[in-house]
Design an enzyme around this catalytic site. Sequence first.
Site: not given
Length: 646
Positions: A197-202, A419, A496
């Site tokens: 996924p994006p942002g995982t450090g590839k 809530e 919801d």
Amino acid sequence: MTMNMRNMLVWAILLVLLLALFNMLQGPSQSAPSNEINYSQFMNQVESGQVSSVTIQGDTITGQTTGGATFRTTIPADANVTAALRSADVDITAQQPSEGGISPLGILINWFPMLLLIGVWIFFMRQMQGGGRGAMGFGKSKAKLLTEKTGRVTFDDVAGIDEAKEELEEIVEFLKDPSKFQRLGGKIPKGALLIGPPGTGKTLTARAVAGEAGVPFFTISGSDFVEMFVGVGASRVRDMFEQAKKNAPCIIFIDEIDAVGRSRGAGLGGGNDEREQTLNQLLVEMDGFEANEGIILIAATNRPDVLDPALLRPGRFDRQVMVPNPDITGREKILKVHMREVPLADDVEPKVIARGTPGFSGADLANLVNEAALLAARRNKRVVSMAEFEDSKDKVMMGPERRTMVMTEKERTLTAYHESGHAIVALNVPAADPVHKATIIPRGRALGMVMQLPEGDKLSMTHQEMTSRLAIMMGGRVAEELKFGKENVTSGAASDIKQATRLARAMVTQWGFSEEIGPVDYGEDQGDVFLGQQLMQSSKISAETSAKIEQEVKALVEGGLKEARRILTEKGDDWVALSEGLLEYETLSGDEIVELLKGNKPHRDTEVPPKTDGGSPPSGAVPVIEDDEDEAPSTGNGFEPKPGGA
């Protein structure tokens, strides 16, 4: 010399040249010109004794009168003026006529403006072509060579993806000592594809491979190959590999390779477009007749499903290395890496923060540390404490607080009961993640929210957990109906309802949780990118089956609605107590909610306004947020429940 100073120097030189040109062109007109007279006037002056000296050059006579005035005249071809000049006692000077006509200086002066314009044009053309490697440099590679002299990245800077690092360590060993593998007949993989996924450090992992091996590192994006002219991308691929051969052994890193590596034959323009030409050249360079020894190709993508099969076969991208979102241990290691440059207080515990940030990627964790540092700076602190990390975590997960938003007492009451309905149902369904926090302070687009965090990393959900989730989602809608009446129910449950419908539809069409439909996949194929394929996929479902699917989805959602109504009816006292607590304190942590339902009021400092940090967060994998939206429904925060396999 910086680029600005260089530009200023160029313009200064141009200005000086223009001024010099102006002065040279104006020079002859500013000199004292000779008075042009005709031949008769000249002879009359000679006979009257008014001429003192003359200079004869061909058919031109220039001279000076006795009064000091200069003159110039042209004599006829058959005239003999020498005798008349001698009889008048005039000082005579003779000069050879010029043979070349115009002197070299005159030619230079005449052509100087044109030469100057040509020079300026050549200069600006070279400047414009510098970034693109010349007017004919379309086919040159845009790959940047990083020698890592400064800012070198190693595996010590990459954390949380131990399996991926182990896969790439063999490549590092080959680059350091190729003979170790070659003497046994082994061949190093020619390519490694980083998937995640994006942002995982590839990208960071690829740089670490180059940093560990100490070899040149060429980096380029997949979109840099594609141009409007067919054949340019293929030429750039060839040029890139030519540069790599000169620097072998080396690494070529192509980021977002799906921009150029999509499956061939799926385009609307046939198989002769620019992208497919580029892909064909890339395939040949990776594994064709000509071997590229010592060149290792590393690519990264988060869309491996759209890549051409020829890219993924052995001999090209031999290894597919998964770079997933980190687990709790990986998150802790990543946090420690990013905390190296941040002054920390003694109460900061990376393990606790890691437990409270399930589902975060490496980029998310880096952003969290940065947000905490910025928050500490705004609070004029010298170190970053745990409070800043907790507040920053809430901001990243749930959005920034909007305390300045004006809400009427009726809206606050409605939000509190909505809530608390989510929270009470979550505390009483058979299978649910613990409630981490409930708040009626507007955050992002939501007027209030209830946040749940799992107790451990989870890769799937059971049927009981899914039906419990449906009840929790419908708890807010039921709470509004029970408190204010059916005619006063608001649109706050839009998000919801949307999430509940999506979950119920997935249960019926993808995961086989309907006895009426059975274990058959009726979900649309998300990999089909063309409208015609999507319509074809949708047309496979008959009208009768589609009607049954809608009935089953409706039954599941209504079942969650009935379960939520039953729980709130039986636990009405707890529901009212929690609602009043939210109206008083605005934000309650999970532990405070449990104590409040036992009759114990939360301990708060009356001089300090209510805070949203709560207590230590429980461990988890995917946080679930129930919100009451004040605008159009959105999936904006990215932390919706994701049942199913990883």
